[in-house]
Design an enzyme around this catalytic site. Structure first.
Site, PDB file in Angstrom:
ATOM      1  N   LYS A 249      63.374   7.897 -46.786  1.00  0.00           N
ATOM      2  CA  LYS A 249      62.357   7.332 -47.657  1.00  0.00           C
ATOM      3  C   LYS A 249      62.475   5.819 -47.771  1.00  0.00           C
ATOM      4  CE  LYS A 249      62.572  10.899 -50.313  1.00  0.00           C
ATOM      5  NZ  LYS A 249      62.625  11.806 -51.430  1.00  0.00           N
TER       6      LYS A 249
HETATM    7  N1  GLU Z   1      62.915  17.552 -53.297  1.00  0.00           N
HETATM    8  C1  GLU Z   1      63.477  17.901 -52.038  1.00  0.00           C
HETATM    9  C2  GLU Z   1      63.339  16.752 -51.051  1.00  0.00           C
HETATM   10  O1  GLU Z   1      62.715  15.769 -51.348  1.00  0.00           O
HETATM   11  C3  GLU Z   1      62.847  19.152 -51.439  1.00  0.00           C
HETATM   12  C4  GLU Z   1      63.271  20.365 -52.166  1.00  0.00           C
HETATM   13  C5  GLU Z   1      62.881  21.674 -51.519  1.00  0.00           C
HETATM   14  O2  GLU Z   1      61.880  21.722 -50.783  1.00  0.00           O
HETATM   15  O3  GLU Z   1      63.556  22.676 -51.766  1.00  0.00           O
HETATM   16  O4  GLU Z   1      63.886  16.804 -49.968  1.00  0.00           O
END
Ligand code: GLU
Ligand code: ZN
Length: 276
Positions: A249
């Site tokens: 990110k």
């Molecule tokens: N919030 C997680 C991420 O940004 C993804 C969580 C999930 O899909 O279980 O990688």
């Protein structure tokens, strides 16, 4: 009814990898006449301060995606606490006050030079605090007790490693260990909140990057312990850059908003991630 979700952590701009994950989840739901939900994984309040949630929603709308619900994990702390209370009542939690340094020291002392192993929850915890009351520190799951209560676990995967996967409790003990279910500063953890919220949102198909494949056994175990139904799992490949590195990110050059500003269309983005 097929229910999928896209669950970003709003700690920075969405990049091509996120676009891919969101489109996979969206298209699976739409193709089946189901529901596509969003979830902001903002339990880390510090890292989620920047207002990236709105930028994320703008990007998804620009991509042409529509969603049927949006949940912020920061509103769900009472539900996480209820889940912790339930696991505590089953005698499955203990308090841990170890620092990462303590854990490293405990792990390297006897073996001398052998690198401590990293599992899907980081370093495999040596169990130093096992049995301590839950009143202090982070809360860990006593994995030995947990797998004894839920011995025969399996899950169905339709993505990169399709088939029925049996979870080996002994392997889980050596490769995962006593995972943290609540950090002191958050009152929860990624593993706990993802399981509680997938059930709350009625998600039937969890689509996500294959970097989370090894975490799935933790989630299936927690679902069983709490009597929640287990979804079908669909892990997908990760979008990589030209050098084969995973897109992060922080890699702002690859942010969707950068491509947008340079005149790319949503159809261009679909093509770039191989879903055109
Ligand atoms: N919030 C997680 C991420 O940004 C993804 C969580 C999930 O899909 O279980 O990688
Ligand atoms: Zn400890």
């Amino acid at each position: 009814m097929v229910v999928t979700r896209f669950a970003p952590s709003p700690t920075g701009p969405l990049h091509l990898g996120h676009a891919y994950a969101a489109i996979v989840a969206h298209d699976m739901a739409r193709a089946a006449g189901g529901r596509f939900l969003l979830r902001m994984e903002d339990i880390d309040r510090q890292r989620s301060r920047g207002g990236w949630d709105q930028a994320c929603l703008d990007d998804l709308a620009w991509l042409g995606l529509t969603w049927d619900g949006l949940l912020y994990q920061s509103t769900r702390l009472p539900a996480y606490q209820a889940a912790l209370d339930r696991l505590e009542a089953m005698g499955l939690l203990y308090g841990c006050t170890c620092t990462r340094g303590d854990i490293k020291a405990a792990l390297s002392a006897p073996q001398g030079g052998i690198l401590p192993s990293e599992g899907p929850d980081g370093l495999v915890y040596p169990g130093t605090c096992r049995g301590k009351p839950v009143t202090s520190g982070a809360l860990r799951l006593d994995l030995t007790r947990a797998v004894n209560r839920a011995p025969h676990l399996e899950f169905t995967e339709t993505g990169t490693r399709p088939g029925l996967h049996r979870i080996d409790p002994l392997q889980m003990l050596s490769e995962v260990g006593d995972v943290v279910l609540a950090r002191r500063d958050m009152g929860t953890s990624y593993h706990l909140s993802v399981v509680v919220d997938d059930a709350f949102q009625g998600v039937t198909h969890v689509t996500r990057g294959e970097d989370l494949f090894e975490a799935t056994q933790i989630h299936v175990l927690l679902q069983r312990l709490m009597g929640l139904s287990s979804p079908i799992w669909h892990h997908h490949a990760l979008i990589r850059d030209d050098e084969g590195r995973r897109l992060a990110k922080r890699d702002d050059a690859r942010a969707l908003m950068t491509y947008r500003a340079e005149g790319a269309t949503p159809a261009d983005i679909r093509r770039m991630v191989g879903l055109g």
